[in-house]
Design a protein around this motif. Structure first.
Motif: not given
Length: 196
Positions: A161-173
């Motif tokens: 969802l953007g440079p800060e909201l990567t797939q990895e970050k979304i899955i983590e959160v």
């Protein structure tokens, strides 16, 4: 011991096509893990339920799916389109069950709960696409319907969802939120190890 069913959610071409706005990074890796889960369930005789998202081309069945903010967007996941079909690499079991949904939740407007009850299932394991939409929504609804829920985080995927909201970050959160009151979160390796 609880009876578990694997929900394989929306493993459709729209998430694998490079030109698609919903293309999932490293799609083949998550698909490989999904297939491992399917194979493990097949080996243990656990039911596997494949779910696809699809709509009529005229959008009559879409409700707020494509105008959730009040502005209509083009209907996607159109029935019969290549984008809405299963990806060719998905392992399809001969005795797998198949259903179509028209909302984020696999329970909304479908026969899923009747199927689960008829199979004596009280635990669902969730994998597929997208982590923070259909997978998360289904996990929350399953919890509210008093199923135990296993969320196989690395066997889900979603577009960045953007440079800060990567797939990895979304899955983590998403995993952290679900793990705090809705589901148990697993890796594919750990879930298969515990299942077997």
């Amino acid at each position: 011991m609880s009876e578990t069913a694997l929900l394989v959610i929306d493993v459709q071409n729209v998430y694998a096509l490079p030109e698609s706005p919903l293309c999932v990074p490293k799609f083949e890796e998550s698909l490989g893990r999904i297939n491992k889960l399917i194979e493990a369930c097949a080996a243990k005789g656990k039911p596997v339920i494949y779910v696809r998202h699809a709509h009529r081309a005229d959008g009559r069945d879409a409700g707020r799916m494509f105008d959730f903010a009040g502005t209509a967007e083009p209907v996607s996941f159109v029935e019969g389109s290549f984008a809405a079909e299963y990806v060719p690499g998905l392992k399809i079991l001969p005795d797998g069950l198949h259903m179509v949904k028209r909302r984020y939740s696999c329970f909304e407007g479908t026969e899923l709960e009747a199927i689960l009850r008829s199979l004596g299932v009280n635990r669902v394991a969730i994998c597929g696409y997208m982590t923070n939409f259909c997978c998360e929504t289904t996990a929350r609804v399953a919890h509210d319907k008093d199923y135990f829920v296993d969320f196989i985080a690395d066997a889900t995927g979603t577009p960045d969802l953007g440079p800060e909201l990567t797939q990895e970050k979304i899955i983590e959160v998403t995993s952290a939120t679900l793990n705090s009151g809705f589901t148990k979160v697993f890796s594919t390796f750990l879930w298969v190890s515990e299942l077997c």
